[in-house]
Write a protein that holds these residues in place. Sequence first.
Motif, mmCIF file in Angstrom:
data_model
loop_
_atom_site.group_PDB
_atom_site.id
_atom_site.type_symbol
_atom_site.label_atom_id
_atom_site.label_comp_id
_atom_site.label_asym_id
_atom_site.label_seq_id
_atom_site.Cartn_x
_atom_site.Cartn_y
_atom_site.Cartn_z
ATOM 1 N N VAL A 737 14.852 -20.396 5.234
ATOM 2 C CA VAL A 737 13.431 -20.238 4.893
ATOM 3 C C VAL A 737 12.970 -21.372 3.985
ATOM 4 C CG1 VAL A 737 11.796 -18.810 3.601
ATOM 5 C CG2 VAL A 737 13.336 -17.750 5.245
ATOM 6 N N LEU A 738 13.829 -21.723 3.014
ATOM 7 C CA LEU A 738 13.467 -22.817 2.091
ATOM 8 C C LEU A 738 13.357 -24.139 2.853
ATOM 9 C CD1 LEU A 738 15.676 -21.930 -1.011
ATOM 10 C CD2 LEU A 738 13.193 -21.793 -0.855
ATOM 11 N N LEU A 739 14.251 -24.348 3.838
ATOM 12 C CA LEU A 739 14.175 -25.561 4.645
ATOM 13 C C LEU A 739 12.866 -25.601 5.440
ATOM 14 C CD1 LEU A 739 17.836 -25.878 5.974
ATOM 15 C CD2 LEU A 739 16.663 -27.478 4.459
ATOM 16 N N ARG A 740 12.457 -24.474 5.963
ATOM 17 C CA ARG A 740 11.187 -24.425 6.706
ATOM 18 C C ARG A 740 10.002 -24.676 5.781
ATOM 19 N NH1 ARG A 740 9.698 -19.849 10.748
ATOM 20 N NH2 ARG A 740 8.009 -21.345 11.037
ATOM 21 N N THR A 741 10.122 -24.158 4.560
ATOM 22 C CA THR A 741 9.029 -24.319 3.589
ATOM 23 C C THR A 741 8.796 -25.783 3.243
ATOM 24 O OG1 THR A 741 9.596 -22.167 2.655
ATOM 25 C CG2 THR A 741 8.193 -23.584 1.324
ATOM 26 N N ILE A 742 9.889 -26.560 3.198
ATOM 27 C CA ILE A 742 9.729 -27.985 2.845
ATOM 28 C C ILE A 742 9.558 -28.860 4.081
ATOM 29 C CG2 ILE A 742 10.977 -27.744 0.667
ATOM 30 C CD1 ILE A 742 13.425 -28.956 2.034
ATOM 31 N N GLY A 743 9.367 -28.222 5.259
ATOM 32 C CA GLY A 743 8.977 -28.995 6.428
ATOM 33 C C GLY A 743 9.959 -29.060 7.570
ATOM 34 N N ALA A 744 11.120 -28.398 7.474
ATOM 35 C CA ALA A 744 12.090 -28.436 8.576
ATOM 36 C C ALA A 744 11.546 -27.670 9.781
ATOM 37 C CB ALA A 744 13.417 -27.830 8.133
ATOM 38 N N LYS A 745 11.817 -28.192 10.974
ATOM 39 C CA LYS A 745 11.355 -27.541 12.193
ATOM 40 C C LYS A 745 12.452 -26.611 12.743
ATOM 41 C CE LYS A 745 8.432 -31.469 13.510
ATOM 42 N NZ LYS A 745 7.241 -30.917 12.877
ATOM 43 N N ASN A 746 12.037 -25.718 13.633
ATOM 44 C CA ASN A 746 12.975 -24.745 14.199
ATOM 45 C C ASN A 746 14.182 -25.392 14.874
ATOM 46 O OD1 ASN A 746 11.452 -22.669 13.255
ATOM 47 N ND2 ASN A 746 10.640 -22.002 15.237
ATOM 48 N N PRO A 747 14.017 -26.434 15.712
ATOM 49 C CA PRO A 747 15.197 -27.062 16.328
ATOM 50 C C PRO A 747 16.197 -27.593 15.301
ATOM 51 C CG PRO A 747 13.208 -27.754 17.468
ATOM 52 C CD PRO A 747 12.764 -27.023 16.234
ATOM 53 N N GLN A 748 15.663 -28.122 14.169
ATOM 54 C CA GLN A 748 16.564 -28.651 13.126
ATOM 55 C C GLN A 748 17.372 -27.517 12.486
ATOM 56 O OE1 GLN A 748 13.416 -30.713 10.881
ATOM 57 N NE2 GLN A 748 14.587 -32.628 11.148
ATOM 58 N N ILE A 749 16.713 -26.407 12.171
ATOM 59 C CA ILE A 749 17.407 -25.257 11.567
ATOM 60 C C ILE A 749 18.447 -24.710 12.548
ATOM 61 C CG2 ILE A 749 17.091 -22.897 10.723
ATOM 62 C CD1 ILE A 749 14.320 -23.797 9.707
ATOM 63 N N LEU A 750 18.061 -24.680 13.823
ATOM 64 C CA LEU A 750 18.978 -24.192 14.862
ATOM 65 C C LEU A 750 20.226 -25.075 14.938
ATOM 66 C CD1 LEU A 750 18.705 -21.805 16.848
ATOM 67 C CD2 LEU A 750 18.003 -23.454 18.582
ATOM 68 N N LYS A 751 20.037 -26.398 14.899
ATOM 69 C CA LYS A 751 21.174 -27.318 14.974
ATOM 70 C C LYS A 751 22.072 -27.192 13.738
ATOM 71 C CE LYS A 751 19.013 -30.860 17.897
ATOM 72 N NZ LYS A 751 18.461 -32.236 17.938
ATOM 73 N N ILE A 752 21.441 -27.064 12.557
ATOM 74 C CA ILE A 752 22.222 -26.932 11.320
ATOM 75 C C ILE A 752 23.145 -25.707 11.389
ATOM 76 C CG2 ILE A 752 22.072 -26.418 8.848
ATOM 77 C CD1 ILE A 752 19.446 -28.104 8.862
ATOM 78 N N SER A 753 22.562 -24.562 11.782
ATOM 79 C CA SER A 753 23.348 -23.318 11.878
ATOM 80 C C SER A 753 24.399 -23.433 12.984
ATOM 81 C CB SER A 753 22.427 -22.134 12.155
ATOM 82 O OG SER A 753 21.525 -21.945 11.093
ATOM 83 N N ALA A 754 24.010 -24.036 14.120
ATOM 84 C CA ALA A 754 24.946 -24.161 15.243
ATOM 85 C C ALA A 754 26.155 -24.995 14.850
ATOM 86 C CB ALA A 754 24.237 -24.789 16.436
ATOM 87 N N LEU A 755 25.921 -26.099 14.148
ATOM 88 C CA LEU A 755 27.042 -26.944 13.732
ATOM 89 C C LEU A 755 27.967 -26.213 12.764
ATOM 90 C CD1 LEU A 755 25.302 -30.413 13.327
ATOM 91 C CD2 LEU A 755 27.199 -29.886 14.856
ATOM 92 N N GLU A 756 27.379 -25.483 11.812
ATOM 93 C CA GLU A 756 28.198 -24.759 10.834
ATOM 94 C C GLU A 756 29.107 -23.750 11.533
ATOM 95 O OE1 GLU A 756 27.844 -21.818 6.943
ATOM 96 O OE2 GLU A 756 26.035 -22.414 8.018
ATOM 97 N N TYR A 757 28.532 -22.918 12.412
ATOM 98 C CA TYR A 757 29.325 -21.884 13.074
ATOM 99 C C TYR A 757 30.277 -22.471 14.118
ATOM 100 C CZ TYR A 757 26.566 -18.366 10.697
ATOM 101 O OH TYR A 757 26.004 -17.582 9.724
#
Length: 830
Positions: A737-757
Amino acid sequence: MAWRDAKASRVRLLLFMSSIILGISAVVAIQLFSENLRDNIKRQSKNLMGADYIIDTRQEPTERAQEIIDSLQPDAMEVNFVSMIAFPKNGGTKLVNVRGMEGDFPFYGTMKTEPNDASKNYQNRKGALVDATLMLQYNVLTGDSIKVGEVTFPIIGSLKSVPGSNAVSTSVAPPVIIPYSSIDDTELLQFGSRKEYQFFYKASDTLDLNTFEDKIDPMLDLANADLDTHTSTSRRLGRRYDNVGKFLNLAAFIALLLGCIGIASSVHIYIKEKLKAIAILKCLGASRKQSFLIFLIQISGIGVLGGLIGSFIGVALQGLFPYILKSFLPFEVEMLVTAQPIIIGILLGLFMSVLFALIPLLHTWYVSPLKVLRVSEEPQQPRKVRTLVYCSILLFLFLFSFWLLKDASYALVFVIGAVITFIIIAIVANFFMKLVRRFFPKTWSFTARQGLLNLYRPNNQTVVLVLAIGLGTFLISTLYFTKDILLSKTEVGPTAENANIIILDVQSHQREAMASQLNESEVPILDNIPLVTMRMHQIKDKLVNELRQDTTRQVRGWILNHEFRTTYRDELIASEVLIDGEWTEELEPNEPIVISISDNLAADANVEVGDKIVFNVQGVLMETTIGSIRQVDWGRMQLNFSIVFPKGVLEDAPQFSVFTTAAENEQVSANLQRNLVEKFPNVTIIDLRQVFNIVEDILDKVAWVINFMAFFSIITGLIVLIGSVRTSKYQRIKESVLLRTIGAKNPQILKISALEYLFLGALGSLVGILLALISGLCLALFIFQEPFSPSAIPFVVFLPGITLIVLIIGLSNIRSVLNSSPLEVLRREV
């Protein structure tokens, strides 16, 4: 408070409870079945044997043995042996177990036949009872005939079951029962024939069978006979199925251990999320005890409820085991539900939940009210408290595994192995975090860097998830590798170069005629092996009769009563390797006789190269010296011998022969068998094609049982995995949520989580499989003593499969972030 909080977190706690339920259900099902099996064996021991006690001997009873047998006045008797029979109706032939019976056996239980009265009148009518399945296979009916040796018997009835037999033995050699008085007329019992005489007794209710066995059995041992009571047979049968129970218990324990991992990882993340709320409660005046008890009551309640549900599922599941194992059981198991395993299941649920959740639960005790302000502060537990909890967990694991396996050393090895595995996975996880931090790729894209950062920054879930994923994968893969070792240990398969037909009991005067018949049938003679029977008379400087009475002897009992079938030849064969001494090919007349023995015989007889053994060769004493010791591969489908003489010694001794040949197909085999049984009715023919089919069928059933138990572990592992990853979402939502608040887009959040898992799934499953590979290698080398050929399935299926599951569950965690506004998500989470 515990109830209110549990209702608010019911989805997360349901996953936590499900890992308990599956582990408990596996344990309760197997414990109930094992208990029922023991009770049935004890209750049906007389029915299983058909008598109170049996005296048996593998040869015609000696004079002393016959005196004891007659003095006890047997109520029934039989002689049984394996032989070929023929069906005149269609020309079919089959290897069967011929049982010549006299008297009203069985005294307990029933001999089930069709028609029912066939078991009562076959002796008077001079007829045969033929295995029902065999009659179906060869399309014969009651009233048809069967040829046993030189006698043709009318088939009086089909035999459905008889005490003392089981599905496995009857599938290899189906039983055919004929009158004892007709055995001599068949002319099947000739020199060298393998046979067993049994004398059945019905005892009075006042006879103490244990005392009776202690008195009579040593006397019979000296006369080369043996006594079996229904009580000793039930104990022996119970021990045999105890080994099956131990394997099933081990599989159940693996499922339970996975459940424990699920508890620890789920509660760890769950309590971590509650620390701020607990700090607020302490600010409002709640004591340490109160805040601790809120969550202790919650976890205990879930444990009891999970144990209760798991126990009821286990009760339902245990009804499946008689159907799964019916091919290996010589009786029908009557299933009864007792309270003990259910109570144990409920208590296990309680203790497992509390014990494995205790470390994270203690965070509630030591959390400071300042946690409200200092978000990053972690409550510090005293080292003594943590040590005490860890010791309690280890003690629980040891006691529980000891209760299941009934062996302290096995239980200790199992616990030590589990701890070492746990430590290795934790070290690998921490090392990986340090590696990422030390060699962090600063030139990578923003999303890739953020995915890696999640692995080691504060509130990371790397160690917890890698432990859950790694241990789950390790236990499942170890079970899979163990299954491969067990099945490959007994794998058989015919080849074009090997013999597939063995012809036994060929008498000396039949040898040339047999060779001619095989040549006429256009099949090769692969082996023509002479056999000479003998017994040990003296080992080193002690007579065998003295050793039988010596309670301090270092010689195994089977050697003292065994009738050895030996051969003579001038070379080693493919299944033998010389490990000590020198091989002697041939001896000249009057030379000292040297022999070669197998390594297992040398160990059991406590002898070595240079020691002397005197044999009784059908009444003639022969002194020999051990010249060499061979390692024999008894697993190969060929004729192997414990004792081999050189040429020039036994040629004139009474002997018989074994021929081996190879038939191209089933039709050639059937024609050959029909011709041989017609011309040589006394010989026994083993068609290895049929043996292969029977063994493969048995192995399929064994594999089914193993896979059935592995199912518990795999499902539990998946639930633990889902629970761990799903629970971890509450740590990632706020960050996303904080990443989205500072301007991150959905594909970026998706990639970040995908890489971690993706990193977590791949790392955890890879470490688990590699450790399982080491575990499987150790099991193969030190326990099964077999070559280890690991299956590729864990690498090809488990590694990508588990990684994909982790990735999918992880990405499902952030759906609410992607589909809603940041403010809406924050309000909903609060």
